[in-house]
Design a protein around this motif. Structure first.
Motif, PDB file in Angstrom:
ATOM      1  N   PHE A  37       0.835  -1.364  -0.113  1.00 19.50           N
ATOM      2  CA  PHE A  37       0.482  -0.100  -0.234  1.00 19.50           C
ATOM      3  C   PHE A  37       0.875   1.050  -0.021  1.00 19.50           C
ATOM      4  N   ARG A  45      -4.174   5.793   2.902  1.00 17.88           N
ATOM      5  CA  ARG A  45      -3.460   4.525   2.443  1.00 17.88           C
ATOM      6  C   ARG A  45      -4.252   4.703   1.179  1.00 17.88           C
ATOM      7  N   PHE A  47      -4.674   0.743  -1.905  1.00 15.40           N
ATOM      8  CA  PHE A  47      -4.038  -0.500  -1.797  1.00 15.40           C
ATOM      9  C   PHE A  47      -2.941  -0.242  -3.668  1.00 15.40           C
ATOM     10  N   ALA A 112      -7.813  -1.846   2.838  1.00 12.94           N
ATOM     11  CA  ALA A 112      -6.391  -2.152   4.538  1.00 12.94           C
ATOM     12  C   ALA A 112      -7.128  -2.902   5.291  1.00 12.94           C
TER      13      ALA A 112
END
Length: 128
Positions: A37, A45, A47, A112
């Motif tokens: 990530f 954040r 991917f 996440a």
């Protein structure tokens, strides 16, 4: 105690390449998902890429597909991210993530919250 340690970040010119590594300890991830990530300043954040159980079971975000390649060496309990054709918008802290929960073969995880352990991250800066 599971630990993930990323290395390989740095400063590179646009169009250049970098290879990130994430070495895991405390758990064998050969049948688990390991992913990358990234988080840019002021952004959430996101991917980047994942390698899950099963030969060729990889998945990429649309923004990096065709430029980045994720691979893993199960003998070394390490996952890699080969980045080429880097762009300034790739600038971010890159985090390795690993999942210890069961991974059915053929399933990929891109959220996440799907992951149980995270590395501290390595900075990638792409200059224009």
């Amino acid at each position: 105690q599971v630990q993930l340690v990323e290395t390989g970040g740095g400063l590179v010119q646009a169009g250049g390449s970098l290879r990130l590594s994430c070495a895991a300890s405390g758990h064998t991830f050969s049948r688990n998902a390991m992913s990358w990530f990234r988080q840019a300043p002021g952004k959430e954040r996101e991917f980047v890429a994942t390698s899950s159980w099963g030969v060729g079971n990889t998945h990429y975000s649309s923004s990096v597909k065709g430029r980045f390649t994720i691979s893993r060496d199960n003998g070394k309990n390490t996952v890699y991210l080969q980045m080429s054709g880097l762009k300034p918008e790739d600038t971010a802290v890159y985090h390795c993530a690993a999942r210890t929960r069961t991974v059915p073969i053929g399933v990929v995880y891109i959220g996440a919250s799907d992951y149980d352990y995270w590395g501290q991250g390595t900075q990638v800066t792409v200059a224009s």
